[in-house]
Enzyme design. Structure first.
Site, PDB file in Angstrom:
ATOM      1  N   ASP A  38     -63.616 -31.483  -0.676  1.00 30.24           N
ATOM      2  CA  ASP A  38     -63.448 -30.034  -0.645  1.00 30.24           C
ATOM      3  C   ASP A  38     -63.242 -29.621   0.792  1.00 30.24           C
ATOM      4  O   ASP A  38     -63.675 -30.319   1.712  1.00 30.24           O
ATOM      5  CB  ASP A  38     -64.686 -29.329  -1.222  1.00 30.24           C
ATOM      6  CG  ASP A  38     -64.369 -27.930  -1.745  1.00 30.24           C
ATOM      7  OD1 ASP A  38     -63.878 -27.100  -0.956  1.00 30.24           O
ATOM      8  OD2 ASP A  38     -64.621 -27.658  -2.935  1.00 30.24           O
ATOM      9  N   ASN A  89     -58.241 -30.872  -8.483  1.00 33.20           N
ATOM     10  CA  ASN A  89     -58.664 -29.547  -8.923  1.00 33.20           C
ATOM     11  C   ASN A  89     -58.585 -28.489  -7.837  1.00 33.20           C
ATOM     12  O   ASN A  89     -58.619 -27.297  -8.133  1.00 33.20           O
ATOM     13  CB  ASN A  89     -60.110 -29.667  -9.449  1.00 33.20           C
ATOM     14  CG  ASN A  89     -60.775 -28.337  -9.681  1.00 33.20           C
ATOM     15  OD1 ASN A  89     -60.440 -27.634 -10.621  1.00 33.20           O
ATOM     16  ND2 ASN A  89     -61.725 -27.986  -8.818  1.00 33.20           N
ATOM     17  N   TYR A 156     -49.302 -17.574  -8.074  1.00 31.32           N
ATOM     18  CA  TYR A 156     -50.210 -18.442  -8.817  1.00 31.32           C
ATOM     19  C   TYR A 156     -49.530 -18.999 -10.067  1.00 31.32           C
ATOM     20  O   TYR A 156     -49.581 -20.201 -10.341  1.00 31.32           O
ATOM     21  CB  TYR A 156     -51.465 -17.661  -9.205  1.00 31.32           C
ATOM     22  CG  TYR A 156     -52.500 -18.490  -9.923  1.00 31.32           C
ATOM     23  CD1 TYR A 156     -53.299 -19.388  -9.224  1.00 31.32           C
ATOM     24  CD2 TYR A 156     -52.683 -18.369 -11.297  1.00 31.32           C
ATOM     25  CE1 TYR A 156     -54.259 -20.155  -9.884  1.00 31.32           C
ATOM     26  CE2 TYR A 156     -53.640 -19.124 -11.955  1.00 31.32           C
ATOM     27  CZ  TYR A 156     -54.424 -20.009 -11.247  1.00 31.32           C
ATOM     28  OH  TYR A 156     -55.368 -20.774 -11.900  1.00 31.32           O
ATOM     29  N   LYS A 160     -48.647 -22.965 -10.857  1.00 28.45           N
ATOM     30  CA  LYS A 160     -49.241 -23.699 -11.980  1.00 28.45           C
ATOM     31  C   LYS A 160     -48.178 -24.182 -12.967  1.00 28.45           C
ATOM     32  O   LYS A 160     -48.322 -25.262 -13.557  1.00 28.45           O
ATOM     33  CB  LYS A 160     -50.291 -22.832 -12.683  1.00 28.45           C
ATOM     34  CG  LYS A 160     -51.526 -22.562 -11.825  1.00 28.45           C
ATOM     35  CD  LYS A 160     -52.200 -23.850 -11.367  1.00 28.45           C
ATOM     36  CE  LYS A 160     -53.473 -23.597 -10.586  1.00 28.45           C
ATOM     37  NZ  LYS A 160     -54.164 -24.838 -10.177  1.00 28.45           N
TER      38      LYS A 160
END
Length: 252
Positions: A38, A89, A156, A160
């Site tokens: 992260d 992710n 976004y 995606k």
């Protein structure tokens, strides 16, 4: 029969909170050894895994930077000797405020850099390690926004949709080398990601839940279980698939 990942090594990016943290903890509970990546801290996730009796290391990583993603994979192989699974992710939500003609170029670039370029870089460095050992399983974090459009959040949605195309292309390219590539496509999940939109306002939360046929947001653990299944041998004939977990949202 419980899904198991015994003896497997998994990278989870965006592991500091939300779906990434839940998936890492679920994978550890299924027997995997974890590498938590992260841009921010992952200590809480690592502690939760330790509390389960699991094993995890943390590697601070900006997935949009080639050298950091390369180092993440190298440190994984150095620590554990292999890489079996990855849940890519890490992502950002973009600015859900403006129509396309009003959208901010900087926000557009950031969404594509993290959500799409970061996904590509992750697979670019993960796949060779998996091929070398004879196979592996990659799960990419997409969204219901990979399946449908949402107004005032073009960056976004575009990122995606592109993640889903990238997932399908990778699945085709590596199917003959035993590397499976799939995606999870969650709807509205109760995470810090959503909290930034709702500001914990009951009225704002109601606007989200009222469009979901099941009448509630998902818990991150519900998505995590799907991620673990896609990593595991139980999904051995599944590749190039976008698994939608949206409470019926896209059925409308």
């Amino acid at each position: 029969m419980a899904v198991r990942l015994d003896g497997r090594v998994a990278i989870v990016t965006g592991a500091g909170s939300g779906i990434g943290a839940a998936a890492a903890i679920a994978a550890a509970g299924a027997g995997a050894r974890l590498v938590l990546a992260d841009i921010g801290p992952c200590e809480d996730t690592a502690q939760a895994i330790a509390d389960l009796g699991g094993e995890a290391i943390t590697v601070k990583t900006d997935v949009s930077r080639t050298e950091e993603v390369r180092s993440l994979v190298e440190q994984t192989v150095e620590a554990y000797g292999r890489l079996d699974c990855a849940f890519n992710n890490a992502g950002v939500e973009g600015k859900a405020e403006f129509e396309i003609h009003e959208a901010d170029e900087e926000a557009w670039d950031r969404a594509l850099e993290i959500n799409l370029k970061g996904m590509w870089l992750s697979m670019k460095h993960q796949v060779p390690a998996m091929i070398e050992q004879g196979g592996g399983s990659i799960v990419n974090g997409a969204s219901v926004a990979a399946m449908v459009g949402f107004d005032k959040n073009a960056s976004y949605v575009a990122s995606k949709h592109a993640v889903m195309g990238l997932t399908k292309t990778a699945a085709l390219e590596y199917a003959d080398r035993n590397v499976r590539v799939n995606a999870v496509c969650p709807g509205v999940v109760r995470t810090p990601f959503i909290d930034r939109f709702t500001q914990n306002s009951p009225e704002a939360e109601a606007r989200y839940t009222e469009i979901i046929p099941m009448g509630r947001m998902a818990d991150p653990a519900e998505v995590a279980r799907a991620v673990v299944w896609l990593m595991a041998a139980e999904s051995s004939y599944v590749t190039g698939h976008g698994l939608v977990l949206d409470g019926g949202l896209t059925c409308r």
